[in-house]
Design a protein around this motif. Structure first.
Motif, PDB file in Angstrom:
ATOM      1  N   ILE A  77     -14.150   9.594 -12.000  1.00 31.26           N
ATOM      2  CA  ILE A  77     -14.312   8.929 -10.698  1.00 31.26           C
ATOM      3  C   ILE A  77     -12.978   8.336 -10.236  1.00 31.26           C
ATOM      4  O   ILE A  77     -12.617   8.434  -9.064  1.00 31.26           O
ATOM      5  N   SER A  78     -12.239   7.740 -11.171  1.00 28.33           N
ATOM      6  CA  SER A  78     -10.975   7.135 -10.736  1.00 28.33           C
ATOM      7  C   SER A  78      -9.982   8.230 -10.336  1.00 28.33           C
ATOM      8  O   SER A  78      -9.254   8.091  -9.354  1.00 28.33           O
ATOM      9  N   GLN A  79     -10.011   9.328 -11.061  1.00 31.15           N
ATOM     10  CA  GLN A  79      -9.138  10.448 -10.707  1.00 31.15           C
ATOM     11  C   GLN A  79      -9.490  10.961  -9.312  1.00 31.15           C
ATOM     12  O   GLN A  79      -8.628  11.277  -8.498  1.00 31.15           O
ATOM     13  N   HIS A  80     -10.773  10.978  -9.043  1.00 24.75           N
ATOM     14  CA  HIS A  80     -11.251  11.410  -7.732  1.00 24.75           C
ATOM     15  C   HIS A  80     -10.808  10.413  -6.644  1.00 24.75           C
ATOM     16  O   HIS A  80     -10.315  10.805  -5.590  1.00 24.75           O
ATOM     17  N   ALA A  81     -10.954   9.121  -6.946  1.00 23.72           N
ATOM     18  CA  ALA A  81     -10.544   8.094  -5.977  1.00 23.72           C
ATOM     19  C   ALA A  81      -9.043   8.183  -5.719  1.00 23.72           C
ATOM     20  O   ALA A  81      -8.593   8.160  -4.567  1.00 23.72           O
ATOM     21  N   HIS A  82      -8.265   8.331  -6.798  1.00 24.05           N
ATOM     22  CA  HIS A  82      -6.811   8.444  -6.627  1.00 24.05           C
ATOM     23  C   HIS A  82      -6.457   9.667  -5.775  1.00 24.05           C
ATOM     24  O   HIS A  82      -5.528   9.629  -4.978  1.00 24.05           O
ATOM     25  N   SER A  83      -7.213  10.742  -5.967  1.00 25.30           N
ATOM     26  CA  SER A  83      -6.936  11.958  -5.200  1.00 25.30           C
ATOM     27  C   SER A  83      -7.127  11.709  -3.712  1.00 25.30           C
ATOM     28  O   SER A  83      -6.389  12.234  -2.878  1.00 25.30           O
ATOM     29  N   GLU A  84      -8.143  10.912  -3.382  1.00 28.33           N
ATOM     30  CA  GLU A  84      -8.375  10.599  -1.964  1.00 28.33           C
ATOM     31  C   GLU A  84      -7.201   9.805  -1.401  1.00 28.33           C
ATOM     32  O   GLU A  84      -6.740  10.065  -0.288  1.00 28.33           O
ATOM     33  N   ILE A  85      -6.734   8.856  -2.171  1.00 32.48           N
ATOM     34  CA  ILE A  85      -5.686   7.955  -1.675  1.00 32.48           C
ATOM     35  C   ILE A  85      -4.323   8.670  -1.623  1.00 32.48           C
ATOM     36  O   ILE A  85      -3.593   8.564  -0.640  1.00 32.48           O
ATOM     37  N   VAL A  86      -4.018   9.401  -2.687  1.00 28.97           N
ATOM     38  CA  VAL A  86      -2.759  10.168  -2.669  1.00 28.97           C
ATOM     39  C   VAL A  86      -2.870  11.277  -1.621  1.00 28.97           C
ATOM     40  O   VAL A  86      -1.901  11.607  -0.935  1.00 28.97           O
TER      41      VAL A  86
END
Lengths: 318, 277
Positions: free
Chosen positions: A38-47
């Motif tokens: 989930i955090s990897q997914h969230a980071h992907s949205e932000i990056v």
């Protein structure tokens, strides 16, 4: 209950498709896997806001500028739901940012490629968001409740993004010669990175088996990749663009497109930090965070002052 | 030669549209780089509001332009790209007005084109402008130009929120930490010198007011000043003492910043002219 019976209870829920909720007992590794994913997914949205944000100030028309701004803003919103979903597992947003900034947590490698022309806004919407949807639709039924619910909202918006990206490409493909060239050039550059988005082949994917067992994942990387290629090749044909894979051929027997070998060397290199924009993306995120420190401190200090004043008032009134 | 009523109405509309476009553009530069994710999203919303206002106003301006006599059309804008279109007898649209005019035909106030610099400068710029815009749109609702009145009514709802947002941030930064107070005071002192222009009645403003189209901006200055004082007091900030004011934007004399904004914003239309996107 003993740990053993906790485990049995958890397994029974998974098997009968009952969602796991934040207060439920869950195996440590299930929690860890979810936090990682989930955090990897969230980071992907932000990056992922960065490569498209790169064109907000240069969008070719006011309408395109407005749509792009709204789209990038949506990605920020997705990041927000996902960070919140991850927080229910016992990690703070600041901890997750720290993992991103120190390189401990990853984000989707696709965002380490540069956006060089306006057509890249079309290609990202069409291919990158298209691939993301293939990955994400099954996540609406993932076993962890908060993640599944966040994904329902995310997917609704992503399918709109995919359509707007395809529409940009369609307009270019139906435009002047130079616009067609721009669209084809973008497809050439984004095609292979997009199909790499599904991750390594099943044989080389260390987490797949366990994640399938926990019903975090519902389809393997290769299954999703094939589905994406089958759908997207037809869309490219529809607007007269050529998918840059000489080995691409419909296989009657399999009922799928056969496709050429994926350059996994490139994939692993970009994952390791050697992509064209890895440094820039991470630096931009770190800069936003560090430059914002005094702002966050001020907001916190002000909130505390305000609270203290209210408490004072309440004491006096009592 | 004084402008005709129609031409003045067009220039007046452009002035409002340019403010919205240029400030919206500046704010949109933050997208993806904000200090707090929620605020990144909030600020992008504001950029979208400004852009939406600009689009409605440019569409209105383009309609008015297309209705002018061909002699009048030729005198209004200078860029070769626009002159070519006009000479070919093509109608202009919102994008032509945003993407094909050069800086010396832009009428936004200088404040809107000033750089973001940091969160303090961005907040101070927004606050000073939002407080103006709030009273401006409130008054513009009574314009005889029904399109302007309608845009004003819709925009006032958005600007009410913008003003609340920027006021709250002025207070948070002013009454936050020592560092934030110093930073926002410096930003306020610096951008203060661009506030006088907002209330200057140019020939276009005076004619628009006389025609019942425009707003008596000199009259809203007191309201603006009261609002600013109120917020600064709560923010424990000092009202800037400098009274020297820059001006020129409304009469198309800009700071160096505008040229770079336009170079970036107009790049696609300049490099690939006459295409649909």
């Amino acid at each position: 209950m003993t740990v053993h019976s906790f485990q049995e209870h958890f397994d029974a829920k998974i098997d009968s498709e009952v969602m796991i909720e934040p207060r439920d007992w869950m195996p440590d590794d299930y929690r860890k896997t979810l936090i990682r994913q989930i955090s990897q997914h969230a980071h992907s949205e932000i990056v992922g806001m960065l490569p498209e944000g790169n064109w907000i100030t240069r969008a070719p028309s006011l309408r395109r500028k407005a749509v792009l701004l709204a789209k990038v803003q949506d990605e920020g919103g997705h990041g927000l739901y996902l960070y919140s979903a991850a927080e229910t597992l016992g990690i703070t947003r600041d901890e997750m940012y720290d993992q991103l900034h120190t390189g401990k947590a990853k984000y989707s490698s696709i965002f380490n490629y540069p956006t060089l022309t306006w057509a890249d806004m079309g290609a990202i919407g069409w291919l990158v968001d298209g691939a993301a949807i293939m990955n994400q639709v099954p996540l609406c039924r993932t076993s962890y409740g908060p993640y599944a619910r966040a994904m329902v909202r995310v997917c609704k918006e992503e399918s709109f993004h995919q359509r707007q990206g395809f529409e940009i490409m369609m307009v270019l493909a139906n435009g002047t010669e130079v616009q067609k060239k721009m669209a084809q050039d973008a497809l050439n550059r984004w095609w292979w990175p997009s199909i790499m988005m599904f991750g390594p082949s099943d044989a080389d994917s260390p987490h797949t088996a366990q994640s399938m067992r926990w019903r975090i994942k519902r389809f393997t990387n290769d299954e999703l990749r094939q589905k994406f290629i089958d759908v997207t090749v037809e869309q490219a044909k529809l607007i007269g663009l050529t998918v840059p894979d000489p080995d691409l051929k419909w296989n009657e027997e399999r009922g799928h497109y056969d496709f050429g070998p994926i350059n996994w060397d490139e994939f692993w290199n970009v994952v390791k930090g050697n992509g064209p924009c890895n440094k820039e993306r991470l630096e931009a995120r770190k800069k936003a965070w560090e430059d914002g420190a005094w702002v966050r401190d001020a907001a916190m200090a002000h909130a505390q002052k305000r609270k203290a004043r209210q408490e004072n008032k309440a004491v006096k009134a009592a | 030669m004084p402008n005709s009523k129609q031409m003045n109405q067009l220039l007046y509309t452009l002035q409002i549209a340019d403010n919205a476009l240029i400030l919206g553009h500046r704010i949109s530069e933050w997208c993806g780089h904000g200090p707090i994710l929620e605020q990144d999203i909030a600020l992008t919303n504001t950029a979208l509001d400004h852009l939406g206002q600009a689009r409605s106003l440019y569409q209105h301006a383009a309609d008015m332009f297309n209705a002018l006599s061909s002699d009048n059309k030729k005198t209004l804008f200078t860029s070769t790209a626009l002159q070519n279109k006009i000479n070919k007898g093509e109608a202009l649209d919102e994008d032509d007005l945003a993407y094909l005019r050069d800086g010396w035909d832009f009428r936004n106030v200088l404040l809107t084109e000033q750089p973001n610099k940091d969160w303090g400068y961005t907040v101070a710029r927004s606050f000073l402008y939002d407080a103006f815009s709030f009273y401006f749109y409130a008054a513009l609702q009574k314009s005889k130009d029904t399109v302007l009145a309608a845009v004003a009514e819709k925009s006032l709802k958005e600007v009410t929120y913008h003003l609340r947002w920027s006021s709250e941030w002025m207070i948070r930064l002013g009454d936050g930490t020592e560092e934030s107070k110093t930073r926002v005071q410096e930003a306020l002192d610096s951008y203060w010198a661009y506030t006088g222009e907002m209330f200057e009645m140019t020939a276009v403003d005076k004619a628009a007011l006389a025609d019942g189209i425009g707003v008596d901006i000199a009259a809203i200055k007191t309201l603006w000043q009261e609002r600013v004082n109120m917020v600064l007091e709560e923010a424990t900030l000092i009202l800037p003492a400098n009274t020297w004011m820059h001006s020129g934007g409304k009469e198309c004399r800009h700071s160096e910043h505008l040229g770079y904004i336009l170079a970036e914003m107009q790049f696609m239309q300049r490099a690939y002219p006459d295409m649909e996107w």
